[in-house]
Design an enzyme around this catalytic site. Sequence first.
Site, PDB file in Angstrom:
ATOM      1  N   ARG A  15       0.831  -1.203   0.000  1.00 41.47           N
ATOM      2  CA  ARG A  15       0.000   0.000   0.000  1.00 41.47           C
ATOM      3  C   ARG A  15       0.869   1.258   0.000  1.00 41.47           C
ATOM      4  NH1 ARG A  15      -3.633  -1.527   5.147  1.00 41.47           N
ATOM      5  NH2 ARG A  15      -1.663  -2.540   5.677  1.00 41.47           N
ATOM      6  N   LYS A  75       1.919   1.810   7.526  1.00 40.09           N
ATOM      7  CA  LYS A  75       2.242   0.941   8.646  1.00 40.09           C
ATOM      8  C   LYS A  75       3.258   1.585   9.584  1.00 40.09           C
ATOM      9  CE  LYS A  75       0.895  -2.552   9.380  1.00 40.09           C
ATOM     10  NZ  LYS A  75      -0.295  -2.859  10.250  1.00 40.09           N
ATOM     11  N   TYR A  94      -0.780   4.050  10.837  1.00 42.15           N
ATOM     12  CA  TYR A  94      -1.146   3.001  11.782  1.00 42.15           C
ATOM     13  C   TYR A  94       0.086   2.713  12.624  1.00 42.15           C
ATOM     14  CZ  TYR A  94      -5.430   1.963   9.170  1.00 42.15           C
ATOM     15  OH  TYR A  94      -6.671   2.034   8.572  1.00 42.15           O
ATOM     16  N   HIS A  96      -0.070   0.977  16.248  1.00 44.83           N
ATOM     17  CA  HIS A  96      -0.169  -0.267  17.030  1.00 44.83           C
ATOM     18  C   HIS A  96       0.965  -0.374  18.055  1.00 44.83           C
ATOM     19  CE1 HIS A  96      -3.294  -1.526  14.271  1.00 44.83           C
ATOM     20  NE2 HIS A  96      -2.478  -1.368  13.251  1.00 44.83           N
ATOM     21  N   GLU A 118      -5.491   4.218  14.075  1.00 46.11           N
ATOM     22  CA  GLU A 118      -6.390   3.255  14.726  1.00 46.11           C
ATOM     23  C   GLU A 118      -7.000   3.758  16.023  1.00 46.11           C
ATOM     24  OE1 GLU A 118      -2.298   2.157  16.403  1.00 46.11           O
ATOM     25  OE2 GLU A 118      -3.119   2.816  14.477  1.00 46.11           O
ATOM     26  N   SER A 134     -10.497  -2.409   8.520  1.00 44.08           N
ATOM     27  CA  SER A 134     -11.208  -3.478   9.223  1.00 44.08           C
ATOM     28  C   SER A 134     -12.218  -4.138   8.300  1.00 44.08           C
ATOM     29  CB  SER A 134     -11.923  -2.912  10.457  1.00 44.08           C
ATOM     30  OG  SER A 134     -11.006  -2.430  11.399  1.00 44.08           O
ATOM     31  N   ASP A 198     -20.415 -11.554  20.664  1.00 42.51           N
ATOM     32  CA  ASP A 198     -19.987 -10.238  21.128  1.00 42.51           C
ATOM     33  C   ASP A 198     -20.645 -10.008  22.481  1.00 42.51           C
ATOM     34  OD1 ASP A 198     -18.809  -7.568  19.328  1.00 42.51           O
ATOM     35  OD2 ASP A 198     -19.632  -7.216  21.318  1.00 42.51           O
ATOM     36  N   SER A 220     -21.255 -13.107  24.231  1.00 48.12           N
ATOM     37  CA  SER A 220     -19.950 -13.719  24.473  1.00 48.12           C
ATOM     38  C   SER A 220     -19.661 -13.809  25.968  1.00 48.12           C
ATOM     39  CB  SER A 220     -18.849 -12.904  23.787  1.00 48.12           C
ATOM     40  OG  SER A 220     -17.596 -13.539  23.934  1.00 48.12           O
ATOM     41  N   VAL A 239     -11.559  -9.095  17.819  1.00 51.18           N
ATOM     42  CA  VAL A 239     -11.792  -8.212  18.968  1.00 51.18           C
ATOM     43  C   VAL A 239     -10.783  -7.073  18.993  1.00 51.18           C
ATOM     44  CG1 VAL A 239     -12.901  -9.955  20.391  1.00 51.18           C
ATOM     45  CG2 VAL A 239     -10.418  -9.724  20.445  1.00 51.18           C
ATOM     46  N   ALA A 268      -6.905  -9.688  14.776  1.00 46.93           N
ATOM     47  CA  ALA A 268      -6.425  -8.774  15.823  1.00 46.93           C
ATOM     48  C   ALA A 268      -4.922  -8.847  16.032  1.00 46.93           C
ATOM     49  CB  ALA A 268      -7.145  -9.079  17.133  1.00 46.93           C
ATOM     50  N   ASP A 270      -2.479  -7.401  14.724  1.00 46.68           N
ATOM     51  CA  ASP A 270      -1.815  -6.088  14.780  1.00 46.68           C
ATOM     52  C   ASP A 270      -1.734  -5.544  16.195  1.00 46.68           C
ATOM     53  OD1 ASP A 270      -1.022  -5.660  12.186  1.00 46.68           O
ATOM     54  OD2 ASP A 270      -2.823  -4.585  11.584  1.00 46.68           O
ATOM     55  N   VAL A 298      -1.608 -12.992   9.605  1.00 43.52           N
ATOM     56  CA  VAL A 298      -0.863 -11.997   8.819  1.00 43.52           C
ATOM     57  C   VAL A 298      -1.086 -10.609   9.423  1.00 43.52           C
ATOM     58  CG1 VAL A 298      -0.661 -10.912   6.553  1.00 43.52           C
ATOM     59  CG2 VAL A 298      -0.961 -13.394   6.731  1.00 43.52           C
ATOM     60  N   ILE A 301      -3.186  -7.714   6.701  1.00 47.53           N
ATOM     61  CA  ILE A 301      -4.087  -8.438   5.800  1.00 47.53           C
ATOM     62  C   ILE A 301      -4.505  -7.580   4.599  1.00 47.53           C
ATOM     63  CG2 ILE A 301      -6.355  -9.527   5.597  1.00 47.53           C
ATOM     64  CD1 ILE A 301      -6.023 -10.552   8.454  1.00 47.53           C
TER      65      ILE A 301
END
Length: 373
Positions: A15, A75, A94, A96, A118, A134, A198, A220, A239, A268, A270, A298, A301
């Site tokens: 990207r 990223k 992003y 993380h 994010e 997402s 959930d 959940s 999640v 999830a 990341d 991955v 993704i």
Amino acid sequence: MIVGVPKETKTEEYRVAMTPIGVRELTDRGHSVLVQAGAGAGSSIPDEDFERQGATLVEDAASVFEKAEMIVKVKEPQPHEVDLFRDGQVLFTYLHLAAYPNMAQDLAERGIVAIAYETVQMKDRSLPLLAPMSEIAGRMATQAGARFLEKSQGGLGVLLGGVAGVSPAKVVVIGGGMAGSNAAVIAMGMQGDVVVLDNDLNKLRALDSLYHGRVVTLHSNKLTLEEQVLTADLVIGTVLVPGASAPKLVTEDMVRSMKPGSVLVDVAIDQGGCFETSHETTHSDPVYTKHDVIHYAVGNIPGAVPHTSTYALTNATLRYAVMMATEGVREAVGAHPELEGGINLIGDKVCHPAVAESLGTAHHPVREALAAL
């Protein structure tokens, strides 16, 4: 402002953080945009398209970082990029940070303002800059799961949608947010037997109302989660706690008790992953097997479909990049309070509470840290 767009260097990340449309929006407002040569090639955007809209092409990342006041990426910075930052620079990407504590520490030492896509959060708690990725990751998660259920890939040898007279695969989606609902929609479209878990009843009601019972929705909790995972052919974990490490909802004992050849897809990852047995993989080597269960984890993704992802990402991020370039970070945050949640670092101060908690460090309020700039 001088805005820099370097080529992404994370493994198999194709990207680019800005399209020619974004270049045009910035240059029409008097800003300069530096784009590293070849940055858009992976997304099928040639250098000439950027130039036609007013970008200046530069040959290497070092030149982009040296001259730009704001760096726009896709990223998190890779280790060789961290040293290229300088004091006072703005990073918009992003991040993380909870999943990459060493990088967080290194960035804090560079004296930058780091804004994470994010964690930009609206009053209704929606995440506008995470949503498009997402959406893509959720849809691709089901595709990946269906593929690795094939026997030649090590899976059960189950067709996700089944055929007349043969049951479809059972797909369990953990999390009914943007990624989870999109994973469920694709699984439903492929005629799988779909269950979404959930703990937010409003999300479950929305799915139930929209799909009229074609997707089973369950509250959940530990017992229900365990029962559903142990009978699943494919489990997709989506999640998210904005800025924080993902909770480990599927334990190693649960994985050990799953069907041999079943598949886990950890969207999830990341944020550290929501399965105890997950570790990050790449597109060229996307899976591994543990306790006879295939794991797909991955870390980028949407990078597998970079043309779609790049345009979807820019559609969401561009207005904020333009705001910060035009108004400055302090003024942009004042006018658009959702940006406050996006600020993770100001110099050596961690300014997002969930990030600070995950990193085990002190939290500094954004407004105070901005005032000190």
